[in-house]
Design an enzyme around this catalytic site. Structure first.
Site, mmCIF file in Angstrom:
data_model
loop_
_atom_site.group_PDB
_atom_site.id
_atom_site.type_symbol
_atom_site.label_atom_id
_atom_site.label_comp_id
_atom_site.label_asym_id
_atom_site.label_seq_id
_atom_site.Cartn_x
_atom_site.Cartn_y
_atom_site.Cartn_z
ATOM 1 N N ARG A 41 -9.412 0.493 3.587
ATOM 2 C CA ARG A 41 -8.485 1.495 2.990
ATOM 3 C C ARG A 41 -7.055 0.738 2.868
ATOM 4 O O ARG A 41 -6.381 1.073 1.686
ATOM 5 C CB ARG A 41 -7.905 2.643 3.823
ATOM 6 C CG ARG A 41 -8.975 3.796 3.998
ATOM 7 C CD ARG A 41 -8.452 5.128 4.663
ATOM 8 N NE ARG A 41 -6.993 5.354 4.381
ATOM 9 C CZ ARG A 41 -6.168 5.389 5.193
ATOM 10 N NH1 ARG A 41 -6.245 5.473 6.518
ATOM 11 N NH2 ARG A 41 -4.932 5.280 4.807
ATOM 12 N N ARG A 44 -4.192 10.873 3.234
ATOM 13 C CA ARG A 44 -3.077 11.383 3.904
ATOM 14 C C ARG A 44 -1.914 11.493 2.770
ATOM 15 O O ARG A 44 -1.253 12.700 2.523
ATOM 16 C CB ARG A 44 -2.478 10.726 5.271
ATOM 17 C CG ARG A 44 -1.444 11.530 5.753
ATOM 18 C CD ARG A 44 -1.729 12.369 6.580
ATOM 19 N NE ARG A 44 -0.657 13.422 6.912
ATOM 20 C CZ ARG A 44 -0.712 14.597 7.580
ATOM 21 N NH1 ARG A 44 -1.973 15.130 7.685
ATOM 22 N NH2 ARG A 44 0.452 15.305 7.794
ATOM 23 N N ASP A 104 3.792 0.864 12.188
ATOM 24 C CA ASP A 104 2.593 0.197 11.625
ATOM 25 C C ASP A 104 2.384 -1.115 11.929
ATOM 26 O O ASP A 104 1.379 -1.784 11.856
ATOM 27 C CB ASP A 104 2.693 0.101 10.008
ATOM 28 C CG ASP A 104 2.694 1.717 9.425
ATOM 29 O OD1 ASP A 104 2.580 2.561 10.149
ATOM 30 O OD2 ASP A 104 3.310 1.745 8.295
ATOM 31 N N CYS A 134 -5.245 13.552 12.105
ATOM 32 C CA CYS A 134 -5.769 12.250 11.989
ATOM 33 C C CYS A 134 -5.418 11.534 13.484
ATOM 34 O O CYS A 134 -4.805 11.962 14.351
ATOM 35 C CB CYS A 134 -5.138 11.513 11.051
ATOM 36 S SG CYS A 134 -3.949 10.587 11.068
ATOM 37 N N LYS A 140 0.784 -1.333 -0.066
ATOM 38 C CA LYS A 140 0.059 -0.136 0.069
ATOM 39 C C LYS A 140 0.837 1.361 -0.078
ATOM 40 O O LYS A 140 0.636 2.068 -0.941
ATOM 41 C CB LYS A 140 -1.039 0.093 1.077
ATOM 42 C CG LYS A 140 -1.685 1.240 1.360
ATOM 43 C CD LYS A 140 -2.566 1.339 2.818
ATOM 44 C CE LYS A 140 -1.808 2.042 4.039
ATOM 45 N NZ LYS A 140 -1.332 3.548 3.775
ATOM 46 N N ASN A 141 1.950 1.350 0.946
ATOM 47 C CA ASN A 141 2.687 2.497 1.097
ATOM 48 C C ASN A 141 3.393 2.814 0.043
ATOM 49 O O ASN A 141 4.013 3.943 -0.304
ATOM 50 C CB ASN A 141 3.288 2.650 2.428
ATOM 51 C CG ASN A 141 2.252 2.787 3.246
ATOM 52 O OD1 ASN A 141 1.393 3.262 3.249
ATOM 53 N ND2 ASN A 141 2.567 2.547 4.840
ATOM 54 N N ILE A 187 7.797 6.815 16.859
ATOM 55 C CA ILE A 187 7.406 7.547 15.558
ATOM 56 C C ILE A 187 6.091 8.339 15.704
ATOM 57 O O ILE A 187 5.865 9.567 15.567
ATOM 58 C CB ILE A 187 7.305 6.596 14.362
ATOM 59 C CG1 ILE A 187 8.363 5.531 14.288
ATOM 60 C CG2 ILE A 187 7.056 7.231 13.185
ATOM 61 C CD1 ILE A 187 9.633 6.218 13.749
ATOM 62 N N ARG A 222 0.572 15.063 12.716
ATOM 63 C CA ARG A 222 1.660 14.742 11.499
ATOM 64 C C ARG A 222 2.085 15.829 10.422
ATOM 65 O O ARG A 222 1.633 16.157 9.739
ATOM 66 C CB ARG A 222 0.985 13.677 10.789
ATOM 67 C CG ARG A 222 0.489 12.275 11.469
ATOM 68 C CD ARG A 222 -0.276 11.148 10.663
ATOM 69 N NE ARG A 222 0.572 10.370 9.807
ATOM 70 C CZ ARG A 222 0.109 9.727 9.025
ATOM 71 N NH1 ARG A 222 -1.236 9.151 8.961
ATOM 72 N NH2 ARG A 222 0.895 9.011 8.192
ATOM 73 N N PRO A 223 2.928 16.526 11.191
ATOM 74 C CA PRO A 223 3.465 17.692 10.581
ATOM 75 C C PRO A 223 3.917 17.373 9.047
ATOM 76 O O PRO A 223 4.243 16.117 8.802
ATOM 77 C CB PRO A 223 4.346 18.240 11.317
ATOM 78 C CG PRO A 223 5.019 17.172 12.178
ATOM 79 C CD PRO A 223 3.798 16.204 12.312
ATOM 80 N N ILE A 224 3.884 18.293 8.212
ATOM 81 C CA ILE A 224 4.567 18.046 6.889
ATOM 82 C C ILE A 224 5.781 19.183 6.584
ATOM 83 O O ILE A 224 6.169 19.572 5.337
ATOM 84 C CB ILE A 224 3.697 18.234 5.963
ATOM 85 C CG1 ILE A 224 2.831 19.375 5.739
ATOM 86 C CG2 ILE A 224 2.763 16.959 5.553
ATOM 87 C CD1 ILE A 224 1.971 19.685 4.365
ATOM 88 N N ASP A 225 6.261 19.789 7.735
ATOM 89 C CA ASP A 225 7.239 20.870 7.665
ATOM 90 C C ASP A 225 8.555 20.360 6.814
ATOM 91 O O ASP A 225 8.960 21.194 6.115
ATOM 92 C CB ASP A 225 7.805 21.378 8.828
ATOM 93 C CG ASP A 225 8.140 20.258 9.950
ATOM 94 O OD1 ASP A 225 7.384 19.087 10.246
ATOM 95 O OD2 ASP A 225 9.242 20.145 10.217
#
Ligand code: EPU
Length: 441
Positions: A414, A108, A322, A132, A38-39, A344, A137-140
């Site tokens: 999902r 996401r 995960d 979520c 999936k990822n 994490i 869950r930052p995206i900096d």
């Protein structure tokens, strides 16, 4: 005078809710085959829009996230067909279309369209989902990478607008402050057609990153170092179509291996790359799981008398976050006291109260989960708050005495393709039912 009850009737409506119903305690036997990852898939699909001809992805899992991404491709005027796990993507007529809202906000991993549209068009407007269940869950680091390559980035409450000047993107040296799968892949996507050389330091090393780089290199990119912490990208002008087979899903493999340790009487899990789950395998062997490692399969023997262990999640090649939730039911039934520390996502603990409803004795103390075993799990009505919490509850349901009913099934669908069919093939008593529920309109 209007009677109150009639008003109430008018403002209520019915909706259909899916539930998984598991009658636990059935021994699992036989074999199952793991799907494409999936990822990887959720990054490979946005990567494919960088080609100027058709990209064929093989081994694509039949999961809800893939259908969401196909809808997003269609919004970009990209043709996509999906049949028998083969996804054909033709981006020849792609258009630069701002996507502040809509389907793009449903997952996401839409953040990969930031790097991809920036690379393809020098611009993009991408809306991202809000908070979520895994905590912040930052995206900096994604945005820092785009800025380093020369993009102008505005983040307006989750709608990210990216632009470039006439010079376009220019290669740069980028040090990632945290090891991030998403930021590493997004940076590669943005850099792949930038002018000159990009060096990504402190890059994540997950197998999914190698998979994305393999696809891009087949498309004509020049990327070296994937799988190490320094990745070098030499910008190219054009990328072309190709055919690519996706790596097996290491998290799906770990989930079914855990289920087989929990409730199996001999289960073979096919299409597994052992090296991708070494950290996880070491941990369950420490618990007393009896495994036979084959070339691309793992046979799980009956594994009674599990020992308690402590687990700390780490970036790859450490124990994957995960798999923390799917493993927790095994710890719950093992003898002794153990701890789980998810470095994490420390807030990835929504499965704990649900497991406790099933009879587990687990406490969340700050960033630490304390497990007191052994517990005898029994069926209950529980809710999957996210994908891997759902996998955890399915495993707990297989183990438990009595009937477990799991809601929040859409989270599970999902990421796990045909989970009911696969577990039934192994002898589990599991079904998905639809019930109509009343809610306030
Ligand atoms: N982080 C930052 N800043 C950033 C990016 C990340 O501080 O700009 C932090 C995160 O908050 C987290 C850590 O860095 O603490 C690692 O996050 P990472 O970016 O690696 O996560 P991700 O790329 O968003 C992917 C998977 C997740 C998986 C994580 C960790 C996809 C689509 N998602 O997320 O998968 O948990 O890597 O391995 O690839 C799942 O499959 O259930 C799932 C959540």
């Amino acid at each position: 005078m209007i009677h109150n009850e009639s008003i109430e009737t008018e403002i209520r409506e019915f909706y259909i809710m899916k539930k998984l119903v598991i009658r636990g305690g059935k021994p699992l036997t036989g074999e199952i085959t793991i799907n494409g990852a999936k990822n990887s898939t959720v990054a490979l699909i946005p990567a494919a829009i960088l080609a100027d001809s058709e990209v064929v992805l093989e081994g694509v899992p039949d999961i809800a996230d893939v259908y969401s991404l196909i809808e997003i491709l269609e919004d970009f005027n990209v043709k996509a067909t999906f049949k028998d796990n083969v996804l054909t993507i033709d981006p020849t007529d792609i258009k630069s279309i701002p996507m502040p809202s809509g389907k793009i906000q449903s997952l996401r991993a839409s953040y990969y369209f930031m790097g991809a549209t920036l690379s393809r068009f020098g611009e993009g407007v991408i809306g991202l989902p809000g908070g979520c269940f895994l905590g912040p869950r930052p995206i900096d680091q994604h945005l820092k990478a785009f800025r380093s390559l020369g993009a102008k980035v505005e983040d307006d409450f989750g709608v990210v607008t990216l632009t470039t000047d006439q010079e376009g993107l220019v290669g740069a040296r980028i040090y990632m402050d945290v090891v991030s799968v998403g930021a590493t892949i997004n940076c590669i996507l943005a850099a792949v057609k930038a002018k000159g050389k990009t060096i990504i330091e402190n890059a994540a090393r997950e197998p999914e990153i190698i998979d994305v780089v393999n696809l891009l290199n087949k498309m004509g990119a020049k990327i070296r170092g994937a799988g190490t912490s320094v990745i070098r990208v030499e910008g190219v002008e054009h990328l072309h179509g190709c055919t690519h087979t996706i790596i097996p899903d290491r998290i799906e493999a770990g989930t079914y291996i855990t289920a087989a340790v929990a409730a199996g009487q001999g289960v073979r899990v096919n299409n597994v790359i052992f090296e991708h789950i070494e950290g996880f395998i070491a941990k369950i062997e420490e618990m007393g799981a009896q495994l036979e490692i084959g070339e691309d399969s793992i046979y799980v023997h009956p594994s009674p008398n599990l020992r308690m262990v402590s687990v700390k999640t780490q970036p790859y090649p450490g124990f994957a976050t995960d798999l923390q939730q799917p493993l927790t039911p095994l710890l719950a039934i093992a003898a002794g006291n153990g701890t789980i520390i998810d470095t994490i996502y420390p807030a990835r603990v929504k499965h704990i109260p649900e497991l406790n409803r099933m009879g587990a004795d687990i406490k969340v103390e700050g960033a630490m989960i304390r497990v007191n075993g052994p517990a005898q799990l029994s069926g209950a009505q529980v809710k999957a708050s996210d994908l891997r919490a759902g996998a955890c509850l399915v495993i707990a349901g297989l183990l438990a005495d009595g009937v477990t009913e799991i809601t929040g099934v859409d989270h599970i669908l999902r990421g796990y393709s045909n989970i009911v069919g696969k577990l039934r093939d192994l002898g589990a008593d599991i079904e998905m039912i639809e019930v109509s529920e009343m809610q306030e309109a």
